[in-house]
Design an enzyme around this catalytic site. Structure first.
Site, PDB file in Angstrom:
ATOM      1  N   CYS A 179      12.205  72.640  56.096  1.00 14.04           N
ATOM      2  CA  CYS A 179      13.313  73.597  56.237  1.00 14.04           C
ATOM      3  C   CYS A 179      12.723  75.010  56.157  1.00 14.04           C
ATOM      4  CB  CYS A 179      14.357  73.377  55.141  1.00 14.04           C
ATOM      5  SG  CYS A 179      15.105  71.744  55.213  1.00 14.04           S
TER       6      CYS A 179
ATOM      7  N   GLU B 295       8.238  70.911  39.345  1.00 13.06           N
ATOM      8  CA  GLU B 295       9.200  71.778  38.652  1.00 13.06           C
ATOM      9  C   GLU B 295      10.457  71.011  38.253  1.00 13.06           C
ATOM     10  OE1 GLU B 295       8.525  75.510  41.717  1.00 13.06           O
ATOM     11  OE2 GLU B 295      10.536  74.890  41.184  1.00 13.06           O
TER      12      GLU B 295
ATOM     13  N   CYS C  11      14.088  76.666  44.855  1.00  9.84           N
ATOM     14  CA  CYS C  11      13.262  75.457  44.931  1.00  9.84           C
ATOM     15  C   CYS C  11      11.823  75.774  45.295  1.00  9.84           C
ATOM     16  CB  CYS C  11      13.793  74.531  46.010  1.00  9.84           C
ATOM     17  SG  CYS C  11      15.404  73.947  45.668  1.00  9.84           S
TER      18      CYS C  11
ATOM     19  N   CYS D 156      17.932  69.558  37.017  1.00 14.97           N
ATOM     20  CA  CYS D 156      17.623  69.410  38.438  1.00 14.97           C
ATOM     21  C   CYS D 156      16.215  68.842  38.556  1.00 14.97           C
ATOM     22  CB  CYS D 156      17.730  70.788  39.109  1.00 14.97           C
ATOM     23  SG  CYS D 156      17.229  70.793  40.831  1.00 14.97           S
TER      24      CYS D 156
ATOM     25  N   CYS E 207      13.021  77.401  52.980  1.00 16.48           N
ATOM     26  CA  CYS E 207      12.778  76.824  51.656  1.00 16.48           C
ATOM     27  C   CYS E 207      11.332  77.006  51.217  1.00 16.48           C
ATOM     28  CB  CYS E 207      13.132  75.339  51.708  1.00 16.48           C
ATOM     29  SG  CYS E 207      12.803  74.461  50.174  1.00 16.48           S
TER      30      CYS E 207
ATOM     31  N   CYS F 182       6.942  68.707  50.031  1.00 14.83           N
ATOM     32  CA  CYS F 182       8.027  68.170  50.861  1.00 14.83           C
ATOM     33  C   CYS F 182       7.646  68.299  52.325  1.00 14.83           C
ATOM     34  CB  CYS F 182       9.316  68.963  50.593  1.00 14.83           C
ATOM     35  SG  CYS F 182      10.754  68.348  51.521  1.00 14.83           S
TER      36      CYS F 182
HETATM   37  N1  SAH Z   1      15.708  67.791  50.161  1.00 13.51           N
HETATM   38  C1  SAH Z   1      17.002  67.777  49.572  1.00 13.51           C
HETATM   39  C2  SAH Z   1      17.046  68.210  48.119  1.00 13.51           C
HETATM   40  C3  SAH Z   1      16.185  69.353  47.680  1.00 13.51           C
HETATM   41  S1  SAH Z   1      16.668  70.988  48.183  1.00 13.51           S
HETATM   42  C4  SAH Z   1      17.952  68.594  50.405  1.00 13.51           C
HETATM   43  O1  SAH Z   1      17.538  69.189  51.379  1.00 13.51           O
HETATM   44  O2  SAH Z   1      19.151  68.591  50.118  1.00 13.51           O
HETATM   45  C5  SAH Z   1      18.157  71.304  47.307  1.00 13.51           C
HETATM   46  C6  SAH Z   1      19.039  72.354  47.961  1.00 13.51           C
HETATM   47  O3  SAH Z   1      18.502  73.675  47.789  1.00 13.51           O
HETATM   48  C7  SAH Z   1      19.193  72.155  49.457  1.00 13.51           C
HETATM   49  O4  SAH Z   1      20.525  72.353  49.825  1.00 13.51           O
HETATM   50  C8  SAH Z   1      18.302  73.239  49.997  1.00 13.51           C
HETATM   51  O5  SAH Z   1      18.614  73.536  51.310  1.00 13.51           O
HETATM   52  C9  SAH Z   1      18.560  74.359  49.020  1.00 13.51           C
HETATM   53  N2  SAH Z   1      17.589  75.464  49.042  1.00 13.51           N
HETATM   54  C10 SAH Z   1      16.294  75.412  49.364  1.00 13.51           C
HETATM   55  N3  SAH Z   1      15.734  76.631  49.272  1.00 13.51           N
HETATM   56  C11 SAH Z   1      16.705  77.472  48.872  1.00 13.51           C
HETATM   57  C12 SAH Z   1      16.754  78.871  48.606  1.00 13.51           C
HETATM   58  N4  SAH Z   1      15.672  79.624  48.714  1.00 13.51           N
HETATM   59  N5  SAH Z   1      17.940  79.412  48.216  1.00 13.51           N
HETATM   60  C13 SAH Z   1      19.030  78.631  48.076  1.00 13.51           C
HETATM   61  N6  SAH Z   1      19.045  77.314  48.306  1.00 13.51           N
HETATM   62  C14 SAH Z   1      17.891  76.731  48.713  1.00 13.51           C
END
Ligand code: SAH
Length: 341
Positions: free
Chosen positions: A114, A90, A331, A103, A117, A110
């Site tokens: 987390c 994406e 994401c 972006c 996510c 990944c």
């Molecule tokens: N792996 C890296 C970059 C990709 S995620 C990182 O963790 O920073 C980019 C950002 O989007 C991160 O801050 C992540 O925690 C956030 N993110 C992931 N899922 C999300 C969601 N459902 N709503 C809002 N932010 C989210």
């Protein structure tokens, strides 16, 4: 055959001198590729035929196949691309008052896990090559017919888990003869791979760093971010402090507000204590809810209270406005939906 989009200026110069060409040809090549956006080396008019033949033998000028393109009412566009091996990624284009930002995704899936996510629901299949990240910026810019001025490395994947390719990507898009995206207009976001933060502090481009913190203490962070077990908050803060001292740059702290989990007044105060005296900017992010996940977005009033506490305690903070909420912009949501079909 190698993709031409994966070559930094230094790599091109080396290639050229190795074959007895003048290194200045590198700058000409970069202009043809990124300014004239050629789709075949035959379009080059200022180089000899046999040299062009050699280029055609050694390099491909590849493309990304666009599978779908969703447009949000606020102008955000989300692209689903198919890579040459069939994997899907994406890329998001956002429209701001200061310009267009893209972006980019850095991995297929990944492994950081987390909990909140959507990306992490599909494990990492492989890293993206530098050219596959460059192509996202180039292709989106072509398809939407806009000049991209900003790039955020915040799509699917953990950029510091694909460090070398991401560094090449940054050098390529920053090149003033090519896409010319200013280093200060680029942000790389990491969930906190501490040793890479130290390494990144030595990188000589003035690219911004963002840290996905999302919790002010180990107990809370352990619940939502497994990486915290490998690199607890104290070590992360130490690395951030080092990075700031070394580079003199302000670091962005990302903090998703999750209802009841990390959004109370006591969390806000704890966060202020943790960040006290550090040159940081806190980005409070409303959570984009993911159907498969139990987490809820914080209530509006709790977000405002959290923001006010930080503000009052003189932490630089903003409550991020949301974009693309109507098009699976969280994401990994679009990719995950498509793969489940
Ligand atoms: N792996 C890296 C970059 C990709 S995620 C990182 O963790 O920073 C980019 C950002 O989007 C991160 O801050 C992540 O925690 C956030 N993110 C992931 N899922 C999300 C969601 N459902 N709503 C809002 N932010 C989210």
């Amino acid at each position: 055959m190698q993709s031409i989009y994966g070559y930094t200026e230094d790599m091109l110069k080396k290639y050229l001198t190795d074959m007895g060409q003048k290194p200045f040809r590198a700058t000409q090549l970069i202009e043809w590729i990124y300014r004239h956006k050629i789709s075949s080396f035959d379009e080059i008019t200022n180089m000899k035929k046999d040299f062009i033949l050699k280029l055609k033998e050694d390099f491909s000028i590849d493309t990304l196949e666009c599978v779908t393109n969703q447009k949000s009412s606020d102008g955000t566009q989300k692209f689903l691309f198919r890579l040459s091996d069939g994997n899907l990624i994406e890329t998001v284009l956002m429209c701001h008052d200061y310009g267009y930002s893209v972006c980019v995704t850095t991995q297929v899936g990944c492994n950081m896990g987390c909990q909140f996510c959507a990306s992490g629901m599909k494990k990492k299949l492989r890293n993206l090559e530098a050219h596959e990240i460059v192509l996202q910026v180039l292709t989106v810019s072509k398809l939407a017919d806009v000049r991209v001025s900003h790039v955020v490395v915040m799509g699917i994947g953990e950029p510091f888990d694909n460090y070398d390719n991401v560094i090449s990507f940054l050098k390529i898009i920053n090149n003033p003869l090519g896409l010319e995206i200013g280093a200060r207009h680029i942000t790389v976001s990491t969930c906190g791979l501490v040793e890479k933060i130290y390494e990144y502090a030595e990188f000589d481009l003035q690219v911004n760093l963002a840290i996905s913190l999302h919790a002010p203490n180990n107990e809370t962070r352990n619940q939502i971010m497994p990486i915290n077990k490998a690199y607890p908050i104290e070590e992360l803060i130490k690395a951030i402090r080092y990075y700031i001292e070394k580079t003199n740059r302000r670091v962005t702290i990302e903090y998703i507000l999750l209802q009841g989990l990390n959004d109370t007044k006591s969390h806000a105060n704890e966060l202020c204590d943790l960040l006290h005296g550090l040159n940081v900017y806190v980005n409070l992010i409303p959570y984009n809810e993911v159907i498969e996940k139990p987490y809820k977005r914080s209530k509006k009033e709790d977000m405002v209270t959290f923001f006010d506490i930080l503000k009052k305690r003189r932490i630089n903070v903003q409550l991020r406005r949301e974009q693309g909420g109507d098009i699976d912009a969280a994401c990994g949501q679009l990719r995950s939906k498509h793969m489940n079909k």
